[in-house]
Write an enzyme that holds these catalytic residues in place. Structure first.
Site, PDB file in Angstrom:
ATOM      1  N   GLY A 230      32.933  34.777  35.548  1.00 17.27           N
ATOM      2  CA  GLY A 230      32.802  36.002  34.784  1.00 17.27           C
ATOM      3  C   GLY A 230      34.036  36.865  34.938  1.00 17.27           C
ATOM      4  N   ASP A 231      34.323  37.663  33.917  1.00 19.85           N
ATOM      5  CA  ASP A 231      35.402  38.630  34.051  1.00 19.85           C
ATOM      6  C   ASP A 231      34.913  39.799  34.900  1.00 19.85           C
ATOM      7  OD1 ASP A 231      37.859  39.858  33.768  1.00 19.85           O
ATOM      8  OD2 ASP A 231      37.951  39.595  31.605  1.00 19.85           O
ATOM      9  N   ALA A 232      35.852  40.585  35.373  1.00 20.02           N
ATOM     10  CA  ALA A 232      35.532  41.634  36.344  1.00 20.02           C
ATOM     11  C   ALA A 232      34.534  42.641  35.759  1.00 20.02           C
ATOM     12  CB  ALA A 232      36.800  42.344  36.792  1.00 20.02           C
TER      13      ALA A 232
END
Length: 804
Positions: A230-232
């Protein structure tokens, strides 16, 4: 291939407890000492060098590497970066992970995208080709062990920073299958990349982290397990900013079921993620088999990294610490900077004669700027420094106006590192550096540091320049009818005031009216230097942290007004003026009657040396554009219109006259194309056709040519591209020499997505075969009749663009 050393992921999985498994689903994976499982971290940034981990070799931005059209060079850069990651990991394994978040493979659909410098090209096939080369370098050549684990960013349909977490990228089926997916497919199918990051946006109304395409498409392209991270903070957006699901427990469960294996949430604290997934299991939203599936993928990548090997068995261990910024990497950085320079226009003024007196002018004349994902360069060579000592007389000026500020009869002063304040002594002089849209930075003239606002609100003069996730060093001057000006601080949205102690602050609530006194007319001083020189080099462009970066798109394609004024003043003083653009993206620089125009991306630590090599003719300008340069912003569709087919977007469908076309770039040599040959005039879908051409250097200089092969389908049931890149080759020739260059045309690549069949088809059709120097500079035309019949597979392997 059977690995006799490491325990297999299934063996470990069977011995892990459920809490231990859940602990592996966060970016910062907890160790499991009883099984000899060390801590592990995903997410070392390696876009064009190792970032955020101290000094490392800084190569040109990705868009600059792309302009080399040289997969071999790009692969070498990837290998160098991978070795430096390894060296830093060995020094600090807890902080430096071997899962690297690079390359970015989102096709560069719109040049206003704030992260334009992170990508490779507006063409999905070229993006896939070049990104595959970089990822191959990062991963290494060992059959079972990875140097690093490259992660493709960002899946899917991500080209806007404006409201990026809440906007939906609506992708018609043809755009999805013909434009967006191929760039991701190529590095995975080639085995070069082993992981993918999901994007912040929604796709067709669904958060990208929940996209059915994660399991339905991308995981089918690779032979091995694909890790998806996942992205931040993005999984938190599902129930947060996106309000797509009612609570975080539901959102995290949905992401795990959709195929997210590693959650990048809450920095280095896995607690909230583990708690939410534990609660999701208690609610029956996920099962242990869902957890096992993600953990198996994580362990598979860790196994291939040698992370679970006994000491002495990992072939990539033992990289010496001094590989970081070693002599070979410095020379590679210079070669990459050299090959990234694109000569856009030249009437013969370049290359410069060895006795030329030059004035190097402009805001980027004597500075090298880095972007958010740059590493820390051990040194940096500017355009001015690169020419110094190689020509008899080299002068420089930044071209900025120099001012003082007063409030009433009291001057703004910077004294001994204290906050800016009003005083009775001599006023401090500031250079006003214009970065466009009225945004300026204030540089203190006597020591070169910049003014910024502290968290406490006071203005200080201790900053190296605009930077950081929140840029606190940029302002706007709002001039008022009474002759004073308000100083607006962009990061806080407040005007600068004066507190009772005379200190300048952004939180007083009472804006101060500043009197701005011009001390030096920067354009006039630069013009005076230009008039005394044989040639003026005006070095303009963007600051990668201002006016177009992650979280901020550009509003137009214009050069900053102050830079335009500077260019006009210098051009009036000396007609022998060269515009040297250094930027993260294209500009609409107009068709100014300048003798020469060059462009490069921000070139890293060796930028000035690489640029000087080209300006002086020690190297031929071999760079070619991988994006269309538009003449005007009006030629672009809405930033959120992802339908490149319907909007006539990118070089594939654009019907206007570009300022500089896709593939454009000049050489100091001239080339003649002759004798186009096709290995066959008729082919069936799935066959490969050889296209060859004789290329001759007809000039007086040795030169590098990038021979480009395009096709156009003449008749179709659907709208087809006006031209589409199929292959390319770099060839270097001495004057008078010729070479036969052979290119490959794979007829399966002529397929398009048929919505009625939900499959790719190759029609019975005649295709124009176009060979030339750019998408608009076609030198030879042939024809190929292709018989398709039923569905034909889309090619899934990366193709080399090396000369053959």
């Amino acid at each position: 291939m059977t690995d006799p050393v490491a325990p297999r992921p299934d063996d470990l999985l069977a011995r892990l407890t459920l809490p231990e498994k859940l602990g592996l689903l966060h970016q910062w994976q907890a160790p499991v000492p009883r099984l000899g499982l060390p801590a592990f971290r995903t997410g070392t940034e390696a876009l064009h060098g190792v970032a955020w981990l101290g000094e490392a070799t800084v190569f040109p931005q990705a868009i600059g590497l792309a302009t080399s059209w040289n997969p071999d060079l790009i692969r070498a850069v990837g290998a160098a970066v991978g070795d430096e990651v390894r060296a830093k990991h060995q020094a600090d394994p807890g902080r430096v992970g071997l899962n690297v978040w690079a390359p970015v493979v989102n096709p560069l659909r719109d040049p206003r995208w704030g992260r334009n410098e992170e990508g490779w090209s507006e063409d999905p096939w070229l993006t896939g080709c070049l990104a595959t080369a970089y990822a191959r370098g990062l991963r290494g050549d060992h059959p079972t062990r990875l140097r690093t684990a490259p992660t493709l960013k960002h899946f899917l349909g991500y080209n806007n920073e404006t409201d990026r977490a809440v906007t939906s990228s609506d992708l018609p089926p043809r755009v999805l299958h013909e434009y967006e997916l191929p760039a991701f497919r190529a590095p995975l199918a080639a085995g070069a990349a082993v992981a993918v990051m999901a994007s912040y946006n929604l796709v067709d109304g669904v958060p990208a982290h929940l996209s059915p395409l994660i399991d339905g498409e991308l995981r089918g392209w690779a032979d091995d397990e694909v890790l998806v991270v996942g992205d931040a903070g993005a999984v938190g957006n599902i129930a947060g900013a996106q309000a797509y699901l009612p609570d975080h427990v539901t959102g995290f469960a949905a992401a795990l079921r959709a195929g997210i294996d590693s959650f990048t949430e809450d920095d280095d604290d896995p607690g909230p993620t583990v708690a939410r997934l534990t609660e999701a299991m208690a609610r029956g939203l996920v099962t242990e088999s869902d957890v096992d599936r993600a953990v198996r993928r994580i362990l598979s990548v860790r196994t291939r990294l040698g992370d679970l090997d006994p000491p002495g068995h990992d072939p990539h261990a033992g990289v010496p610490a001094d590989v970081v910024n070693c002599a070979a990497h410095r020379e590679l950085a210079r070669e990459a900077a050299r090959q990234s320079v694109v000569l856009l226009r030249n009437d013969g003024l370049l290359p410069l004669a060895p006795d030329t007196r030059v004035a190097v002018l402009g805001p980027l004349a004597d500075t090298v700027l880095t972007d958010w994902y740059s590493g820390t360069p051990p040194y940096a060579v500017s355009a001015y420094r690169g020419l110094l000592g190689r020509l008899p007389d080299v002068r420089t000026h930044c071209g900025a106006d120099r001012i003082t500020l007063r409030v009433g009869d009291r001057a703004v002063r910077c004294v001994d590192g204290a906050p800016l304040a009003l005083g009775d002594g001599a006023p401090t002089e500031f250079d006003v550096v214009d970065w466009g849209q009225g945004v300026v930075a204030l540089r203190v003239a006597h020591h070169g540091r910049y003014v910024g606002a502290q968290d406490a609100g006071t203005l200080v003069d201790d900053r190296p320049g605009p930077g950081g996730w929140v840029v606190r060093e940029t302002f706007r001057l709002h001039h008022r009818p009474d002759g004073t000006a308000l100083l607006h601080h962009l990061a806080t949205g407040r005007h600068v005031g004066v507190d009772p102690d005379g200190r300048l602050r952004v939180d007083t609530g009472d804006p101060a009216g500043f009197t701005v006194d011009l001390v030096v007319d920067g354009a006039a001083e630069a013009a005076a230097l230009a008039a005394a020189a044989d040639v003026a080099l005006v070095v303009l462009g963007n600051h990668p942290m201002v006016g177009g970066r992650e979280t901020e798109d550009r509003v137009d394609l214009a050069l900053p007004t102050g830079q335009q004024d500077l260019l006009r003043a210098v051009r009036a003083a000396n007609p022998r003026t060269v515009l040297v653009l250094t930027s993260s993206y294209p500009y609409a620089v107009g068709r100014a009657h300048l003798p020469a125009v060059l462009w490069s991306a921000h070139g890293g630590q060796e930028h000035g040396n690489g640029l000087a090599d080209v300006l002086l003719g020690a190297a031929d300008p071999g760079g070619r554009l991988t994006q269309t340069w538009y003449a005007d912003t009006a030629e672009l569709p809405d930033l959120l219109d992802y339908d490149v087919i319907g909007a006539d977007a990118t070089y594939l469908y654009h019907r206007g006259e570009p300022l500089y076309p896709f593939g454009h770039g000049l050489s100091y040599a001239s080339f003649d194309y002759a004798d186009l040959r096709l290995s066959t005039a008729t082919a069936h879908a799935g066959e490969e056709v050889q296209v060859s051409v004789e290329v001759t250097n007809t000039g007086r200089h040795p030169g590098t040519e990038v021979v480009q092969l395009y096709t156009r389908q003449r008749r179709s049931r659907v709208k087809q591209p006006l031209r589409q890149l199929r292959d390319f080759a770099r060839v270097t020739l001495d004057p008078g020499c010729a070479a036969r260059v052979t290119l490959r045309l794979r007829t399966a690549d002529l397929a398009w997505w048929d919505e009625t069949r939900a499959a790719t088809v190759v029609e019975d059709a005649v295709h124009s075969v176009l060979v030339g120097r750019s998408a608009r500079d076609v030198r030879l035309v042939g024809a190929l009749a292709v018989t398709g019949g039923d569905t034909a597979p889309v090619t899934t392997d990366g193709r080399s663009g090396a000369a053959r």
